[in-house]
Design an enzyme around this catalytic site. Structure first.
Site, PDB file in Angstrom:
ATOM      1  N   GLU A 156      44.125  45.034  43.114  1.00  0.00           N
ATOM      2  CA  GLU A 156      42.770  44.801  43.620  1.00  0.00           C
ATOM      3  C   GLU A 156      41.932  46.077  43.566  1.00  0.00           C
ATOM      4  OE1 GLU A 156      43.549  41.007  46.587  1.00  0.00           O
ATOM      5  OE2 GLU A 156      43.315  42.993  47.482  1.00  0.00           O
ATOM      6  N   GLU A 314      47.147  35.737  43.299  1.00  0.00           N
ATOM      7  CA  GLU A 314      47.378  35.673  44.744  1.00  0.00           C
ATOM      8  C   GLU A 314      46.505  34.587  45.351  1.00  0.00           C
ATOM      9  OE1 GLU A 314      46.750  39.144  47.113  1.00  0.00           O
ATOM     10  OE2 GLU A 314      47.699  40.496  45.672  1.00  0.00           O
TER      11      GLU A 314
END
Length: 670
Positions: A156, A314
């Site tokens: 991320e 995710e």
């Protein structure tokens, strides 16, 4: 088990199913239990090592590989593939202690002290050197293992270090500006620095937009662009190291694509990914989480090449831990969300994380194995999902169909609209775009949420909602789409500024004024609680404009108030059969639904019961139609083929229980 790769760089082990796996949080007896439960659930891929840097490189240049060797071997023996991460999201304590200059710094020049994720400045050459060293060490040790099937760069990126204002970043920003503008005269013109007397005479005088005071919006926008480019440069540096050791393995990083402007410009990053991957989490306060899943998926599939599959890296099995009130998912929601992502083009379903943590910042974040363990409804749902994905294996590699509706979404336009003072500072860019998406989604229209530089070929309707920043190329191509026979819909607050955040003169929306044949003299934003009504019965709030229709036809006028009788919605017909519609008013959801219904031709899914979403994927021989029932009641649709989750033939009526999904496999459709 032997692992190989298809010609599109995707590991050929079926639809991916698994999670971030953090065995370093547990003793080795738990590892054995993990593998048993993974095999029982049907897990075939885990993301490994994301936060393991300090446990592998225990001191500067001193490596302890024993535990990693053991878990890599255990997963190999169990037939579970590895998406191996470079652990650069978590610089180790010894590195932070030795080099505090790598800390990211906020706009008030306060360092982000150690303890969170991504605690490093993207412009730091010191951090870059250490990061590339650990990436190479991992690649050389594990990159040639058969069951290591892909690389996961950091985690991320930007989610903690999206903007750094330190002196190192400031110097890098100045170099970036010199590359973009070459001369100070060009920069001063682009930024309009004569306002407030901020003209620059030396690049060395430029600093990032530090502090909370009002800043030149053009400077802020360029700093946002620079920050995205710096993080991309770091990704590319790690990628280059990995490819030099393992050129055959696909490399990606996990995006965080949502319904608001992103922390970085993901559509510009996407071409650098072998597999485009995303993390998506619904929000407890969202009244329509199912539409949020669709919106994210419709953005992701537009980022792939020729609508190739992408990967859900995710999402959550149930509640997250980082929202004010963390809602647990309702029964069936885990499976429904997961299969919705597959219907929107994902070739896998992965979660954060495999086993819920006992300690640490995310100890109350849900996982595939909850704190209560195996004998839980959540884990049983995980196992059910695993069975579903095995049955859906033929879907892998199939592509989503050409959408009829394209909706433009641009991070730069969002950054420009949300930074600095505006006529209505309560309007959220993402909400404007999502409102239009919601209207077409309610009609079961096929939608793609596109960056504005996309190829518009094949769409029937192109929506331009709140595209505050519009460059000349985008305006020209949107106009060409309409002139070639397409329908263009432009909403308020589109085409207002150019690529440098300078207002386009001559009336709003300047970039599209000629196309629309109508223009706005003055914005008339409404106050809180104010509403308006149009002469066709439609209503809305938040925004109105003083519009002149020019050579456009007036579709609806304001009824009552200061704008009574003035145009609110116009339409201009073009010689090539296209038309350009201008919506200058903040229509409510029912009005938007009525308007969008008038813009598209009816399709074969028009009579599907309310609450049932229809998604289609195809390969050269077959069609896979996903029916996702978001409603609280059972539904019946018409379909023919074989239902893949129950393996039952479908000869007409297909029953879909409330909150569930059915997938029909049928022959190729011409």
């Amino acid at each position: 088990m032997t692992w190989s790769h298809t010609d599109n760089d995707w590991p050929t082990h079926g639809l991916s199913f698994g999670a971030d796996y953090n065995p370093e949080q547990w003793d080795k007896e738990v590892w054995k239990e993990d593998v048993r439960l993974m095999k029982q659930a049907g897990v075939n891929l885990v993301s490994l090592g994301i936060f393991s840097w300090g446990l592998v490189e225990v001191a500067d240049g001193e490596f302890d590989w024993d535990w990693m060797d053991e878990i890599v071997g255990l997963l190999a023996d169990s037939g579970i593939a590895i998406d191996l991460a470079t652990p650069t999201a978590a610089p180790p304590g010894w590195l932070l202690a030795a080099h505090p200059e790598i800390y990211p710094v906020d706009h008030d020049m306060q360092p982000h002290w150690p303890g969170a994720r991504l605690g490093w400045c993207p412009s730091s050459p010191v951090f870059r050197a250490y990061a590339l060293r650990i990436a190479r060490a991992l690649a050389e040790r594990y990159g040639h293992r058969d069951h290591v099937v892909m690389w996961h760069v950091s985690n991320e990126l930007g989610g903690g270090n999206g903007r750094c204002y330190c002196d190192t970043s400031a110097a890098a920003f100045r170099r970036w500006l010199q590359g973009e503008y070459e001369t100070l005269d060009a920069l001063n013109e682009a930024w309009g620095t004569a306002f407030w007397g901020h003209t620059y005479r030396d690049f060395a005088h430029i600093i990032p937009p530090r502090g909370n005071d009002s800043k030149n919006p053009s400077l802020v926008l360029d700093f946002d662009r620079f920050s995205s480019d710096e993080l991309l440069a770091h990704y590319l540096a790690e990628r280059e190291v990995l490819k030099s050791v393992t050129p055959e393995l696909p490399v990606t990083t996990n995006f965080m694509v949502g319904a608001e402007p992103d922390v970085v410009d993901y559509p510009r990053w996407a071409p650098h990914m072998d597999i485009v991957a995303n993390d998506h989490y619904t929000r407890s306060s969202d009244p329509l989480p199912e539409q949020d899943v669709a919106f994210s998926g419709d953005r992701m599939r537009a980022m792939t090449t020729q609508r190739r599959p992408w990967l859900l890296m995710e999402h959550s099995t149930s509640a997250v831990n980082w929202q004010p009130r963390n809602r647990a998912k309702a029964p069936g929601e885990l499976i429904r969300n997961s299969l919705s992502h597959v219907g929107h083009g994902s070739d896998g379903v992965l979660f954060f994380q495999w086993r819920a943590s006992r300690a640490g910042a995310e100890q109350f974040h849900s996982a595939m194995v909850p704190h209560a363990g195996e004998d839980t409804q959540l884990y049983r749902d995980v196992c059910t999902l695993g069975r579903h994905l095995r049955r859906l294996a033929p879907v892998m590699g199939s592509r989503t169909s050409q959408a009829r509706v394209g909706i433009l979404f641009d991070d730069e336009a969002g950054w420009a609209m949300t930074k600095g003072v505006k006529p209505n500072n309560h309007l959220a860019y993402g909400r404007l775009v999502r409102d239009w998406h919601h209207a077409f989604w309610r009609l079961n229209e096929s939608i793609e949420v596109l960056p504005p530089w996309s190829d518009f070929t094949g769409y029937e309707v192109l929506v331009v909602p709140g595209l505050f920043l519009t460059d000349d190329d985008t305006a020209t191509r949107v106009s060409a789409f309409a002139e070639a026979g397409g329908t263009v819909v432009v909403s308020f607050l589109s085409g207002i500024v150019d690529e440098h955040d300078r207002v386009r003169l001559g009336g709003y929306p300047g970039a599209f004024r000629d196309l629309l044949g109508a223009w706005c003299e003055e914005f008339r934003p409404l106050q809180e609680g104010e509403t308006f009504t149009l002469d066709n019965g439609w209503s809305g709030a938040e925004w109105t404009e003083l519009v002149r229709a020019g050579d456009a036809e007036v579709i609806a006028r304001y009824s009552g108030g200061h704008l009574s009788g003035r145009p609110a919605i116009t339409s201009r017909s073009l010689e090539g059969g296209g038309r350009a519609v201008y919506v200058s008013a903040g229509l409510d959801s029912d009005a938007l639904l009525a308007l969008t219904r008038s813009l598209v031709r009816p399709t074969g899914v028009a009579n599907v019961p309310s609450g049932v979403e229809v998604l289609v994927r195809r390969n050269d021989e077959e069609t896979f139609t996903f029916f996702v029932n978001h409603a609280g009641d059972d539904a019946v649709v018409t379909a023919r083929g074989r239902e893949m989750l129950t393996d039952e033939p479908v000869g007409g009526a297909l029953h879909i229980p409330a909150g569930e999904v059915r997938v029909v496999r049928s022959g190729a459709v011409s």
